[in-house]
Design a protein around this motif. Structure first.
Motif, short mmCIF file in Angstrom:
data_model
loop_
_atom_site.label_atom_id
_atom_site.label_comp_id
_atom_site.label_asym_id
_atom_site.label_seq_id
_atom_site.Cartn_x
_atom_site.Cartn_y
_atom_site.Cartn_z
N LEU B 300 0.83 -1.21 0.00
CA LEU B 300 0.00 0.00 0.00
C LEU B 300 0.86 1.25 0.00
O LEU B 300 0.60 2.20 -0.74
CB LEU B 300 -0.91 0.03 1.24
CG LEU B 300 -2.17 -0.82 1.19
CD1 LEU B 300 -2.96 -0.64 2.48
CD2 LEU B 300 -3.03 -0.43 -0.01
N LEU B 303 2.37 1.82 -3.45
CA LEU B 303 1.38 2.30 -4.44
C LEU B 303 0.95 3.73 -4.12
O LEU B 303 0.79 4.56 -5.02
CB LEU B 303 0.16 1.38 -4.46
CG LEU B 303 0.39 0.05 -5.19
CD1 LEU B 303 -0.67 -0.97 -4.80
CD2 LEU B 303 0.38 0.28 -6.71
N ARG B 304 0.79 4.02 -2.83
CA ARG B 304 0.39 5.37 -2.43
C ARG B 304 1.45 6.38 -2.89
O ARG B 304 1.12 7.46 -3.38
CB ARG B 304 0.21 5.43 -0.91
CG ARG B 304 -0.39 6.76 -0.45
CD ARG B 304 -0.49 6.83 1.06
NE ARG B 304 -1.47 5.91 1.62
CZ ARG B 304 -1.20 4.83 2.35
NH1 ARG B 304 0.06 4.53 2.62
NH2 ARG B 304 -2.16 4.08 2.80
N VAL B 307 1.04 7.06 -6.52
CA VAL B 307 -0.13 7.92 -6.76
C VAL B 307 0.20 9.37 -6.38
O VAL B 307 -0.11 10.31 -7.11
CB VAL B 307 -1.35 7.42 -5.96
CG1 VAL B 307 -2.48 8.44 -5.99
CG2 VAL B 307 -1.84 6.09 -6.52
N GLU B 308 0.84 9.53 -5.23
CA GLU B 308 1.16 10.88 -4.76
C GLU B 308 2.10 11.61 -5.71
O GLU B 308 2.03 12.83 -5.86
CB GLU B 308 1.76 10.81 -3.34
CG GLU B 308 0.70 10.52 -2.29
CD GLU B 308 1.26 10.40 -0.89
OE1 GLU B 308 0.45 10.22 0.04
OE2 GLU B 308 2.50 10.47 -0.73
N ALA B 309 2.98 10.85 -6.36
CA ALA B 309 3.90 11.47 -7.32
C ALA B 309 3.25 11.71 -8.68
O ALA B 309 3.86 12.29 -9.58
CB ALA B 309 5.14 10.59 -7.48
N HIS B 311 2.28 9.36 -10.79
CA HIS B 311 2.64 8.35 -11.79
C HIS B 311 1.61 7.24 -11.94
O HIS B 311 1.71 6.41 -12.82
CB HIS B 311 4.01 7.75 -11.45
CG HIS B 311 5.12 8.74 -11.56
ND1 HIS B 311 5.43 9.38 -12.75
CD2 HIS B 311 5.95 9.25 -10.64
CE1 HIS B 311 6.42 10.23 -12.54
NE2 HIS B 311 6.76 10.18 -11.26
N ALA B 312 0.63 7.20 -11.05
CA ALA B 312 -0.43 6.20 -11.16
C ALA B 312 -1.75 6.86 -10.81
O ALA B 312 -1.78 7.78 -10.00
CB ALA B 312 -0.15 5.02 -10.24
N ALA B 313 -2.83 6.39 -11.43
CA ALA B 313 -4.16 6.93 -11.10
C ALA B 313 -4.66 6.22 -9.84
O ALA B 313 -4.45 5.02 -9.67
CB ALA B 313 -5.11 6.72 -12.26
N PRO B 314 -5.33 6.96 -8.95
CA PRO B 314 -5.77 6.39 -7.67
C PRO B 314 -6.60 5.11 -7.81
O PRO B 314 -6.39 4.14 -7.09
CB PRO B 314 -6.61 7.51 -7.05
CG PRO B 314 -6.07 8.77 -7.66
CD PRO B 314 -5.66 8.39 -9.05
N ALA B 316 -6.80 2.79 -10.33
CA ALA B 316 -6.05 1.62 -10.80
C ALA B 316 -5.10 1.13 -9.72
O ALA B 316 -4.94 -0.08 -9.52
CB ALA B 316 -5.27 1.99 -12.07
N ALA B 317 -4.50 2.05 -8.98
CA ALA B 317 -3.58 1.66 -7.91
C ALA B 317 -4.32 0.92 -6.81
O ALA B 317 -3.83 -0.07 -6.26
CB ALA B 317 -2.88 2.90 -7.35
N ALA B 318 -5.54 1.39 -6.48
CA ALA B 318 -6.33 0.73 -5.44
C ALA B 318 -6.69 -0.69 -5.88
O ALA B 318 -6.63 -1.64 -5.10
CB ALA B 318 -7.59 1.54 -5.14
N ARG B 319 -7.04 -0.83 -7.15
CA ARG B 319 -7.37 -2.15 -7.68
C ARG B 319 -6.17 -3.10 -7.55
O ARG B 319 -6.31 -4.25 -7.15
CB ARG B 319 -7.76 -2.00 -9.15
CG ARG B 319 -8.54 -3.16 -9.73
CD ARG B 319 -9.05 -2.81 -11.10
NE ARG B 319 -10.36 -2.17 -11.01
CZ ARG B 319 -11.46 -2.66 -11.59
NH1 ARG B 319 -11.39 -3.75 -12.31
NH2 ARG B 319 -12.61 -2.06 -11.46
N ALA B 321 -3.72 -2.80 -5.41
CA ALA B 321 -3.46 -3.05 -3.99
C ALA B 321 -4.35 -4.15 -3.45
O ALA B 321 -3.93 -4.93 -2.60
CB ALA B 321 -3.67 -1.77 -3.19
#
Lengths: 336, 336
Positions: B300, B303-304, B307-309, B311-314, B316-319, B321
């Motif tokens: 987590l 991935l967080r 997302v914070e940088a 480089h990933a959409a929230p 898709a990253a949650a999926r 995770a």
């Protein structure tokens, strides 16, 4: 619809407005396959170098939000900016959309090639509205819009939501007597970077000036000064009708945005916002998981029924419900 | 503290006030072992036959909430009722507790053997306050209190929260000019079953009557009449000082509560409330689970950060995770 995500992403990145509109329709859909496609689209378009100046604008009905956005938007597009306008209207599921519901309210701006206007989707929950708006905002940025204005109507929670997804937050007011100052909720004054008193023209000009003065003092008291440059938060008078004060107000927005960018405030804030969105998505994902796993869902229903009948305490029942999930995780950790 | 849950439960069920106070301290604790003990205690005491009349009472500071609760509470204890008073004050973490912070504000009632008064705990989140208050309420009911009054200060969200855990919701107002009617948020008027205009004594008596009349009309317009008996919602004048109107107001509360009980409204409402609490607990439990599983927590964090940088959409990253959780569940379902 069958969706070629790669093609759609490429066309959005190229700035095609129709592709952008289609992308937003996709993120607004609640169908599971659409959601997966929307996530893939957003992930493909994630690009930290393409970020617009995100401006939140709030005001009660009748204060002239549409006129101000149109007047401001036309100036910005005239100066070469690409401007997207989104709306957050938590009441739209009941009222049928009271803001931006009719694009003709910004008739001239909507005909501009460098502008993109999207009304608020009808959604049951504020959480759903938040997700869709921030995703629509990301798509607008990916499409090369360098100014995104998020409009909302003044009902408390939606302002907080909008201020949490934007860089600068504007509160639009109408000229009023000093005794009406209390009518603006303290929480909204606290998040406003700039108060704009509209309708500062004709008979209302003098009253607008007095309103501006009333709010200027209140604003300063409410904000910690050390987080902002000299003179912010501020109150200004504008007129969407005559255009008076609009350039100066926008210059103030840009000055604040530049200061926040240079001082690192914006980067920190956006990172925190993205982190929060991740948490929101995680929570939504877990809820979807719980309801999609059949054995788990059946167990949940049984426990919920016991709680509803008063035979089990909610906390203990929840702990029992999550037990298989906990054991599954332990098992996954032990396997090679 | 080492806790003998069985003993504590028995003493609470026997109506011991010190045991009740200790139980509430336990549900207010954020320590993991205390939480587990609190859940065990609540589950042991869950008893649908012991349910109090739950009354919510809201009013802005200065309107006389404490005086009204004291005057009403003394009448009720005098008539043989056992009365518990709890407080929800979402601002207490900042202000240090502005309501019920000082028990001496209800000095006489707090000395009554049949009364129990508990100030609001200092808590950071409204969600936390909600859980503790409803759990404290359950403990009071288990201890045999047949009237539980939940007091809250008027700040919007807390009223909704209190109305969702009570059977009857009272709004307390001070006498005021008709133009101040707008100062009460529409949302609060919509959930009020009874508006009580306090301080209907001495010089303010006439003004209190006018205020009552102003609100009586507004209330009727805002509520769907068919869900309530004739004449409810209503507005009444009372005086905590002279006691005028208190008996009549309480009779109205009991009439409404009886109607709701007999028509099945209360049972449906309590079942829905308990179901909602279960969902809340489930969500809190999942969050605790995610942060306690080490491998999952590390994933987590990674991935967080992406997302914070940006480089990933929230979504898709949650999926991504949640993928191990999903696979763990599938594995658990397949194993014998």
């Amino acid at each position: 619809m069958s969706i070629d995500i790669e093609d759609l992403a490429a066309r959005i990145a190229a700035g095609e407005r129709r592709a952008l509109a289609r992308g937003i329709t996709l993120v607004e859909s609640t169908r599971a396959d659409h959601r997966a496609a929307a996530e893939a689209l957003l992930d493909r378009l994630a690009d930290p170098s393409r970020m617009a100046l995100r401006v939140g604008l709030s005001g009660t009905p009748g204060v002239g939000k549409s006129s101000v956005i149109e007047a401001l938007g036309l100036r910005l597009t005239g100066a070469g900016h690409r401007v997207a306008v989104l709306a957050v209207d938590p009441s739209s599921s009941r009222s049928g959309g009271s803001i931006l519901g009719d694009k003709t309210r910004m008739e001239r701006l909507s005909r501009e090639a460098r502008a993109f206007i999207r009304p608020s989707p009808a959604a049951a929950q504020l959480g759903g509205v938040a997700r869709r708006t921030r995703e629509a905002m990301m798509l607008c940025e990916a499409a090369g819009f360098d100014v995104v204005i998020v409009e909302t109507v003044g009902v408390g929670q939606s302002e907080t939501l909008v201020s949490r997804m934007t860089d600068v937050f504007l509160l639009l007011l109408a000229p009023a007597g000093g005794d009406e100052l209390q009518g603006v909720k303290r929480g909204i004054m606290e998040i406003a970077d700039l108060v704009l008193v509209n309708k500062a023209d004709g008979d209302l000009a003098a009253q607008a000036l007095r309103t501006r003065a009333d709010y200027a003092g209140a604003l300063r008291l409410m904000r910690a000064r050390d987080t902002d440059p000299e003179g912010i938060p501020a109150a200004r008078t504008i007129s969407a009708l005559t255009g008076d004060g609009l350039s100066e107000a926008w210059a103030e927005v840009e000055r604040l945005a530049a200061w926040r960018r240079e001082s690192g405030v914006t980067a920190r804030r956006r990172a925190a916002q993205a982190g929060q969105w991740f948490e929101d998505e995680l929570r939504a994902g877990i809820e979807a998981l719980l309801s999609s796993d059949r054995a788990l869902a059946a167990r949940l229903d049984e426990l919920r029924a016991r709680v509803e009948a008063g035979h089990a305490a909610p906390g203990a029942a929840a702990r029992e419900a999550l037990d298989p999930l906990m054991r599954a995780l332990d098992g996954a950790a032990e396997s090679p």
